[in-house]
Design a protein around this motif. Structure first.
Motif, PDB file in Angstrom:
ATOM      1  N   ARG A  47     -35.452  10.299  24.802  1.00 26.12           N
ATOM      2  CA  ARG A  47     -34.652   9.321  25.548  1.00 26.12           C
ATOM      3  C   ARG A  47     -35.352   7.963  25.573  1.00 26.12           C
ATOM      4  O   ARG A  47     -34.695   6.917  25.591  1.00 26.12           O
ATOM      5  N   ALA A  50     -34.598   6.279  22.386  1.00 27.22           N
ATOM      6  CA  ALA A  50     -33.213   5.801  22.370  1.00 27.22           C
ATOM      7  C   ALA A  50     -33.000   4.606  23.290  1.00 27.22           C
ATOM      8  O   ALA A  50     -32.050   3.852  23.124  1.00 27.22           O
ATOM      9  N   LEU A  52     -32.882   5.066  26.697  1.00 30.82           N
ATOM     10  CA  LEU A  52     -32.240   5.560  27.916  1.00 30.82           C
ATOM     11  C   LEU A  52     -33.259   5.745  29.028  1.00 30.82           C
ATOM     12  O   LEU A  52     -32.918   6.033  30.155  1.00 30.82           O
ATOM     13  N   ALA A  72     -30.701  -0.039  24.985  1.00 24.94           N
ATOM     14  CA  ALA A  72     -30.289   1.042  24.081  1.00 24.94           C
ATOM     15  C   ALA A  72     -29.290   0.521  23.047  1.00 24.94           C
ATOM     16  O   ALA A  72     -29.369   0.860  21.861  1.00 24.94           O
ATOM     17  N   ALA A  73     -28.395  -0.344  23.499  1.00 25.94           N
ATOM     18  CA  ALA A  73     -27.332  -0.823  22.618  1.00 25.94           C
ATOM     19  C   ALA A  73     -27.892  -1.624  21.441  1.00 25.94           C
ATOM     20  O   ALA A  73     -27.274  -1.706  20.386  1.00 25.94           O
ATOM     21  N   ILE A  77     -29.475   3.077  17.284  1.00 22.72           N
ATOM     22  CA  ILE A  77     -29.873   4.471  17.147  1.00 22.72           C
ATOM     23  C   ILE A  77     -28.735   5.317  17.707  1.00 22.72           C
ATOM     24  O   ILE A  77     -28.057   4.895  18.636  1.00 22.72           O
ATOM     25  N   PHE A  79     -27.353   9.019  19.313  1.00 27.60           N
ATOM     26  CA  PHE A  79     -27.895  10.080  20.154  1.00 27.60           C
ATOM     27  C   PHE A  79     -26.841  11.172  20.279  1.00 27.60           C
ATOM     28  O   PHE A  79     -25.694  10.894  20.579  1.00 27.60           O
ATOM     29  N   PHE A  81     -25.995  14.438  22.464  1.00 22.52           N
ATOM     30  CA  PHE A  81     -26.424  15.095  23.694  1.00 22.52           C
ATOM     31  C   PHE A  81     -26.156  16.591  23.639  1.00 22.52           C
ATOM     32  O   PHE A  81     -25.244  17.052  22.957  1.00 22.52           O
ATOM     33  N   SER A  85     -21.001  15.518  25.313  1.00 22.73           N
ATOM     34  CA  SER A  85     -20.596  14.295  25.974  1.00 22.73           C
ATOM     35  C   SER A  85     -19.493  13.578  25.206  1.00 22.73           C
ATOM     36  O   SER A  85     -19.543  12.379  24.950  1.00 22.73           O
ATOM     37  N   PHE A  98     -15.129   5.257  18.775  1.00 23.35           N
ATOM     38  CA  PHE A  98     -15.644   4.507  19.933  1.00 23.35           C
ATOM     39  C   PHE A  98     -16.874   3.632  19.628  1.00 23.35           C
ATOM     40  O   PHE A  98     -16.885   2.456  19.994  1.00 23.35           O
ATOM     41  N   PRO A  99     -17.890   4.162  18.936  1.00 21.73           N
ATOM     42  CA  PRO A  99     -19.058   3.308  18.656  1.00 21.73           C
ATOM     43  C   PRO A  99     -18.704   2.118  17.771  1.00 21.73           C
ATOM     44  O   PRO A  99     -19.302   1.051  17.896  1.00 21.73           O
ATOM     45  N   ARG A 101     -15.899   0.476  17.772  1.00 21.04           N
ATOM     46  CA  ARG A 101     -15.134  -0.522  18.517  1.00 21.04           C
ATOM     47  C   ARG A 101     -16.053  -1.510  19.231  1.00 21.04           C
ATOM     48  O   ARG A 101     -15.615  -2.567  19.651  1.00 21.04           O
ATOM     49  N   ALA A 102     -17.315  -1.124  19.387  1.00 18.49           N
ATOM     50  CA  ALA A 102     -18.261  -2.050  20.023  1.00 18.49           C
ATOM     51  C   ALA A 102     -18.719  -3.115  19.034  1.00 18.49           C
ATOM     52  O   ALA A 102     -19.344  -4.093  19.414  1.00 18.49           O
ATOM     53  N   ARG A 146     -19.519  11.272  15.784  1.00 17.67           N
ATOM     54  CA  ARG A 146     -19.595  10.034  16.559  1.00 17.67           C
ATOM     55  C   ARG A 146     -20.951   9.363  16.358  1.00 17.67           C
ATOM     56  O   ARG A 146     -21.058   8.144  16.362  1.00 17.67           O
ATOM     57  N   ARG A 150     -21.419   5.085  12.550  1.00 20.07           N
ATOM     58  CA  ARG A 150     -21.795   3.682  12.309  1.00 20.07           C
ATOM     59  C   ARG A 150     -23.104   3.594  11.525  1.00 20.07           C
ATOM     60  O   ARG A 150     -23.782   2.572  11.568  1.00 20.07           O
TER      61      ARG A 150
END
Lengths: 368, 320
Positions: A47, A50, A52, A72-73, A77, A79, A81, A85, A98-99, A101-102, A146, A150
């Motif tokens: 963590r 990463a 976190l 983290a962003a 990297i 992750f 879980f 998650s 989702f990743p 879209r950032a 997920r 990216r």
């Protein structure tokens, strides 16, 4: 193509130190498995890499750049879980997208990337489903999808298949390995299951109570454990550890277990190679169950012992042998020792024996 | 899974259903009473024993919305004939509309304004209480806050005292700062009332959302704020809905402070409806009509959110 390096990393939770002075270098495309019992600091380390978790001392470097102050962003990297998650309010497609879209990519780019990853993981038919409608293995595939979508610098996995049942775990293990061989991204994988660690890792990192115990290939940690902890943590059934004294008798070395009348014979070499003073003061002898030969008749170099408990495991038996006050577990052919209480003859294979310092638990580095 | 049931279990099950039906009937009786009275002719409203079967009429609702006075003498037939249907209903009950002196326009009663006030105050205070409560709960749930349990206890302690105890100080304070009889005054008050409740309830719901959801978003390149809006809020929708319903009901039904702190401009419906009892002979049908309409928004709001509420009640029990 990413290198990750930890330099003198330390981490406290209140008064408790969970990572102690950890140095570790992970090379391009390496598959590293961090192995240890729960609470050993492996997940915290992951963590921290990463982003976190913050660290209290030391440096974390990704591709030579210090990153412990980055969010983290910003570390690029991925992750995975243990709980997968996956977001319950999104479909599988949206979860994987989702990743992306950032990152302000166009819809077409996102779509292409999602479909490519889905193809690799063979989850294309599931894309429109909700996570709640997936099996455990498929959830895991989506979670990995997920993470991969990216193309992150590194992939971190925290007991990703720990929540699955045994059969599925085996399948997923093979799948993760296949995926890594195909994708080849730097991967750090945390688990407390030594079988997973041995089968997946390029190198295994073994931790205990926040301290790094040993880093090495699966073969190295298995056949040359650095200390008693590693010796007993890796391998199943567990390596026998017995208190023993080494002395010279009739021109050869004798290793006598505590409480035993006779000693197992070892090459004379052993005496010279043990550090001064350790032979008489006692050492810890480590021997894996397959390193003990058992016979039903007296043989040259074999000692008489009593078989106490027999565990039939189908392909082989594990027999508990009483040697002095110590109990040694030996691996025999199925049904070789018919009844508990039998007298049998045993010999320790010197080549497979390990010697540890009883005080520090460290390996004495003696190989015969 | 095939349910294997013995005859005793089946009998017990039926007994339980009968009990639930009886309890439901007892709970619904007052509502039926009010709803039926709202549609009754005036003379049936107070009949003993109560009339159950009658021809419903909407005269009480017409009378609820307009200002009226007693007819001194019967209305002239030509005036009656020219009147619209709803005015005839008022004439039929022996009353006439009050019209403004110059323009002759029909004057509305105070009810529509009070109803609107109730809507404004309850809606805005609910949004504020739930919004602030959600943020606060998120903070308490996700970050290490110094003295967290003391702070949470302090927040809860604001509900440990019957609110009416502080009515007089509130009245004096409000008068001093000019919040008496304003929408803002009631909104602030109801928000403060509901906030502690909202924080505690939302904390429970947010605690149930695994941290990994946000952590996954954080690693995937989102800021904490984005993670909050994209992940936590949708996941907490159930909790937000449940909290909103409770806050809305509290603010909507509040009577005592509304009575003390407002009189005309910002008065809400609860203190207004009973105040109509005193003007002339009590017309229970009109009061019942006002009450009936007042019940509707809460009923509709709760109905719309019923799925969330049901999930909210069983939250934590069915999660894997």
């Amino acid at each position: 193509m990413t290198q990750i390096e930890l330099r003198g990393v330390e981490k406290f939770f209140g008064e408790v130190q969970v990572i102690r002075n950890l140095d570790l270098f992970i090379d391009h495309n390496e598959f590293i498995v961090m192995l240890g019992p729960s609470g050993c600091g492996k997940t915290t380390t992951l963590r921290a890499i990463a982003g976190l978790e913050t660290i209290d001392r030391g440096d974390i470097l990704i591709d030579g750049k210090v990153v412990q102050h980055l969010k983290a962003a910003d570390r690029d990297i991925a992750f995975v879980f243990q709980s997968f998650s996956l977001y319950p309010h999104m479909t599988v497609y949206e979860n994987i997208a989702f990743p992306l879209r950032a990152t302000r990519q166009s819809k077409a780019q996102v779509d292409l990337a999602v479909r490519q990853v889905a193809e690799i993981l063979q989850i294309t038919p599931l894309l429109s489903r909700r996570p709640s409608a997936l099996s455990g293995g498929d959830m895991q595939r989506v979670a990995i999808g997920r993470a991969l979508v990216r193309s992150p610098k590194a992939l971190l996995m925290d007991e990703p298949i720990g929540a699955l049942d045994a059969k599925l775990r085996e399948e997923m293990r093979a799948e993760i390995k296949r995926l890594h061989m195909k994708q080849g991204s730097t991967t750090i994988y945390v688990t407390h299951d030594q079988v997973e660690a041995m089968s997946l890792a390029d190198r295994v990192v073994i931790m205990h109570e926040g301290v790094l115990q040993q880093v090495g290939t699966p073969e190295e940690v298995y056949s040359r454990p650095a200390n008693l902890f590693v010796a007993q943590f890796v391998g199943s059934p567990v390596m026998n550890i017995a208190e023993a004294h080494v002395a010279e008798e009739h021109g050869e070395a004798r290793v006598r277990m505590a409480g035993a009348e006779q000693g197992f014979s070892f090459p004379r070499d052993l005496l010279g190679r043990l550090p001064a003073g350790s032979a008489g003061n006692g050492i810890a002898l480590g021997i894996r169950p397959e390193g003990i030969a058992v016979e039903r008749e007296p043989r040259e170099g074999f000692l008489p012992v009593e078989a106490r408990i027999i565990e039939p495991l189908g392909s082989h038996d594990i027999v508990d042998l009483q040697v002095g006050s110590q109990m040694l577990r030996a691996r025999t052919k199925s049904g070789f020792v018919p009844r508990p209480g039998e007298r049998v003859w045993a010999r320790i294979d010197p080549v497979q024996a390990h010697f540890f310092d009883t005080q520090s638990g460290r390996s004495l580095g003696v190989r015969l | 899974m095939a349910a294997v049931r013995t005859s005793t279990e089946r009998a017990l099950n039926r007994l339980a259903i009968v009990c639930v039906l009886i309890v439901t009937l007892i709970f619904l009786a007052p509502i039926y009473w009010i709803a039926s009275t709202a549609f009754k002719p005036r003379e049936l409203a107070t009949s003993v024993p109560p009339t159950v079967l009658f021809e419903p009429e909407i005269t009480p609702f017409v009378k609820l919305f307009v200002r009226r006075s007693q007819l001194r003498e019967p209305v002239a037939p030509e005036v009656y004939d020219e009147a619209p249907w709803w005015e005839k209903l008022v004439y039929d009950d022996g009353e006439r509309l009050v019209r403004s002196g110059r323009t002759g326009e029909v004057q509305l009663s105070g009810y529509p304004d009070r109803f609107l006030n109730s809507l404004i105050v309850a809606t805005i205070s609910t949004i504020l209480a739930v919004g602030m409560g959600t943020f606060t709960a998120y903070g308490f749930s996700r970050f290490k806050v110094k003295g967290e349990s003391d702070l949470l206890f302090f927040i809860l302690s604001t509900r440990m005292l019957p609110p009416i105890v502080v009515a007089i100080p509130m009245f004096l304070m409000y008068r001093a700062v000019g919040l008496n009889d304003t929408h803002a005054g009631l909104i602030i008050l109801y928000t403060a009332f509901n906030l502690s409740f909202s924080v505690w309830l939302m904390k429970g719901f947010i605690d149930e959302i695994p941290r990994e959801y946000e952590e996954a978003a954080l690693v995937d390149g989102y800021t904490r704020m984005q993670a909050f809006f994209k992940i936590v809020l949708p996941e907490a929708a159930t909790g937000i809905a449940a909290t909103a319903v409770f806050c809305f009901i509290t603010a909507w039904n509040e009577y005592a402070f509304a009575l003390i702190l407002t009189n005309r401009e910002a008065q809400t419906a609860p203190p207004f409806i009973p105040s109509q009892v005193g003007s002339g002979l009590p017309d229970w049908t009109v009061i019942a009509a006002g009450t009936f309409l007042f019940l509707l928004p809460v009923a509709i709001f709760t109905f719309l959110l019923r799925n969330h509420l049901l999930r909210g009640m069983s939250f934590g029990a069915i999660r894997k």
